[in-house]
Write a protein that holds these residues in place. Structure first.
Motif, PDB file in Angstrom:
ATOM      1  N   HIS A 186       8.301  -0.005   3.732  1.00 52.20           N
ATOM      2  CA  HIS A 186       7.815   0.808   2.186  1.00 52.20           C
ATOM      3  C   HIS A 186       7.355   0.208   1.286  1.00 52.20           C
ATOM      4  O   HIS A 186       5.810   1.286   1.167  1.00 52.20           O
ATOM      5  N   LEU A 187       7.438  -0.218   0.754  1.00 49.33           N
ATOM      6  CA  LEU A 187       6.702  -1.063  -0.144  1.00 49.33           C
ATOM      7  C   LEU A 187       5.123  -1.426  -0.391  1.00 49.33           C
ATOM      8  O   LEU A 187       4.695  -0.979  -0.518  1.00 49.33           O
ATOM      9  N   LEU A 188       5.223  -1.589   1.240  1.00 48.73           N
ATOM     10  CA  LEU A 188       3.294  -2.031   1.089  1.00 48.73           C
ATOM     11  C   LEU A 188       2.704  -1.077   1.999  1.00 48.73           C
ATOM     12  O   LEU A 188       1.500  -0.610   1.336  1.00 48.73           O
ATOM     13  N   GLU A 189       3.164  -0.384   2.312  1.00 46.52           N
ATOM     14  CA  GLU A 189       2.653   0.896   2.935  1.00 46.52           C
ATOM     15  C   GLU A 189       2.149   2.134   1.400  1.00 46.52           C
ATOM     16  O   GLU A 189       1.038   2.292   1.376  1.00 46.52           O
ATOM     17  N   GLU A 190       3.386   2.271   0.809  1.00 46.93           N
ATOM     18  CA  GLU A 190       2.693   2.388  -0.563  1.00 46.93           C
ATOM     19  C   GLU A 190       2.161   2.181  -2.197  1.00 46.93           C
ATOM     20  O   GLU A 190       0.969   2.634  -1.609  1.00 46.93           O
ATOM     21  N   LEU A 191       1.610   0.546  -1.405  1.00 44.70           N
ATOM     22  CA  LEU A 191       0.481  -0.359  -2.304  1.00 44.70           C
ATOM     23  C   LEU A 191      -0.532  -0.281  -1.904  1.00 44.70           C
ATOM     24  O   LEU A 191      -1.613   0.088  -3.168  1.00 44.70           O
ATOM     25  N   LEU A 192      -0.265  -0.450  -0.839  1.00 47.55           N
ATOM     26  CA  LEU A 192      -1.916   0.351   0.285  1.00 47.55           C
ATOM     27  C   LEU A 192      -2.689   1.281  -0.058  1.00 47.55           C
ATOM     28  O   LEU A 192      -3.464   1.179  -0.019  1.00 47.55           O
ATOM     29  N   GLU A 193      -2.224   3.121  -0.118  1.00 49.23           N
ATOM     30  CA  GLU A 193      -2.238   4.027   0.456  1.00 49.23           C
ATOM     31  C   GLU A 193      -2.632   4.720  -1.670  1.00 49.23           C
ATOM     32  O   GLU A 193      -3.634   4.760  -1.484  1.00 49.23           O
ATOM     33  N   ASN A 194      -2.651   3.221  -1.843  1.00 55.96           N
ATOM     34  CA  ASN A 194      -2.485   3.409  -3.678  1.00 55.96           C
ATOM     35  C   ASN A 194      -3.217   2.369  -4.371  1.00 55.96           C
ATOM     36  O   ASN A 194      -1.876   1.189  -5.296  1.00 55.96           O
ATOM     37  N   LEU A 195      -3.620   1.322  -3.974  1.00 60.26           N
ATOM     38  CA  LEU A 195      -4.206   0.048  -4.221  1.00 60.26           C
ATOM     39  C   LEU A 195      -4.740  -0.055  -5.791  1.00 60.26           C
ATOM     40  O   LEU A 195      -5.263   0.810  -5.908  1.00 60.26           O
TER      41      LEU A 195
END
Length: 195
Positions: free
Chosen positions: A142-151
Motif C-alpha cells: 500500500h505504502l509503495l503504491e501510494e508513494l509511486l503514484e504521488n512521487l
C-alpha cells in the motif's frame, strides 16, 4: 498517530512501522523539523534494498516481525519493477537529495519528530486504501503504491523509467504539480512545523 490508527481500526504491518521508524530517524539525523513523504520513501527503499538491519535492531524487532518484513518485501517486487542495482542507486540518490544535517550537533539527536501535513495526508490515504481492500492492515505494498503514484519531487530523477511513476509524472504535465499531495486541510510540508 496511534490514536488515529485505533480510531479507524487498522494496524500497521511491521514493514510499514519500520518504514515510519526509518523515516523519522533519517529526518532527525538530518536536523529536519518534521518527517516528510521523501523520508518515508527513503524508509521504504531501505527496506526493499535490505539495508535496514541497524534500524530494525534499534526498533527492537524480533524474528517473527523480521520474517513478516521479508514476506512484505517479496510482495513488493512486482510493484517495484527495478533491478537490485537500480534500487540501490535510487536509494542512495534520494538519500543524497534530501537535506543534510546543518545543525552542527555531533552526533545529531534522534528524537520523535512531528509529521508534515503531506505525511499525515499520506497516512489518511493509506488508511482509505487498506479499508477499500477490506483489509485492516496497512501494508508495505500500500505504502509503495501510494508513494509511486504521488512521487515526491526529490525522487523524480531516480524513478523516471518506472512505469507507474512515469504515468503519474506524465499526467501532471511538468512532472511537478501533481507529484506533491494536494492536502488543503494540512500545512504544506514546505512550511516548517512548530516544535
Amino acid at each position: 498517530m496511534q490514536r488515529f490508527i485505533e480510531k479507524r481500526r487498522v494496524e500497521l504491518h511491521p514493514s510499514v512501522y519500520l518504514a515510519w521508524f526509518i523515516a523519522n530517524r533519517e529526518a532527525a539525523l538530518a536536523g529536519c523539523a518534521c518527517v516528510t513523504p521523501p523520508h518515508v520513501l527513503l524508509g521504504v527503499l531501505k527496506i526493499l534494498d535490505d539495508s535496514y538491519d541497524r534500524e530494525a535492531e534499534a526498533a527492537r524487532m524480533g524474528a517473527g516481525e523480521l520474517g513478516r518484513i521479508d514476506e512484505a518485501v517479496g510482495a513488493c517486487g512486482p510493484l517495484l519493477q527495478m533491478s537490485g542495482a537500480e534500487l540501490t542507486a535510487a536509494r542512495r540518490g534520494l538519500h543524497k537529495a534530501l537535506p543534510d544535517n546543518n545543525s552542527g550537533e555531533r552526533p545529531p539527536r534522534v528524537r520523535m519528530l512531528q509529521w508534515s501535513g503531506d505525511s499525515l495526508f499520506l497516512h489518511q490515504k493509506l488508511v482509505a486504501r487498506a479499508m477499500n481492500e477490506s483489509g485492516r492492515t496497512i501494508t508495505l505494498a500500500h505504502l509503495l503504491e501510494e508513494l509511486l503514484e504521488n512521487l515526491p519531487p526529490e525522487a523524480m530523477p531516480f524513478f523516471r523509467s518506472h512505469p507507474r511513476a512515469r504515468a503519474a509524472l506524465d499526467s501532471s504535465g511538468d512532472g511537478q504539480s501533481q507529484a506533491q499531495y494536494d492536502s488543503p486541510l494540512w500545512a504544506s510540508s514546505a512550511e516548517p512545523d512548530e516544535e
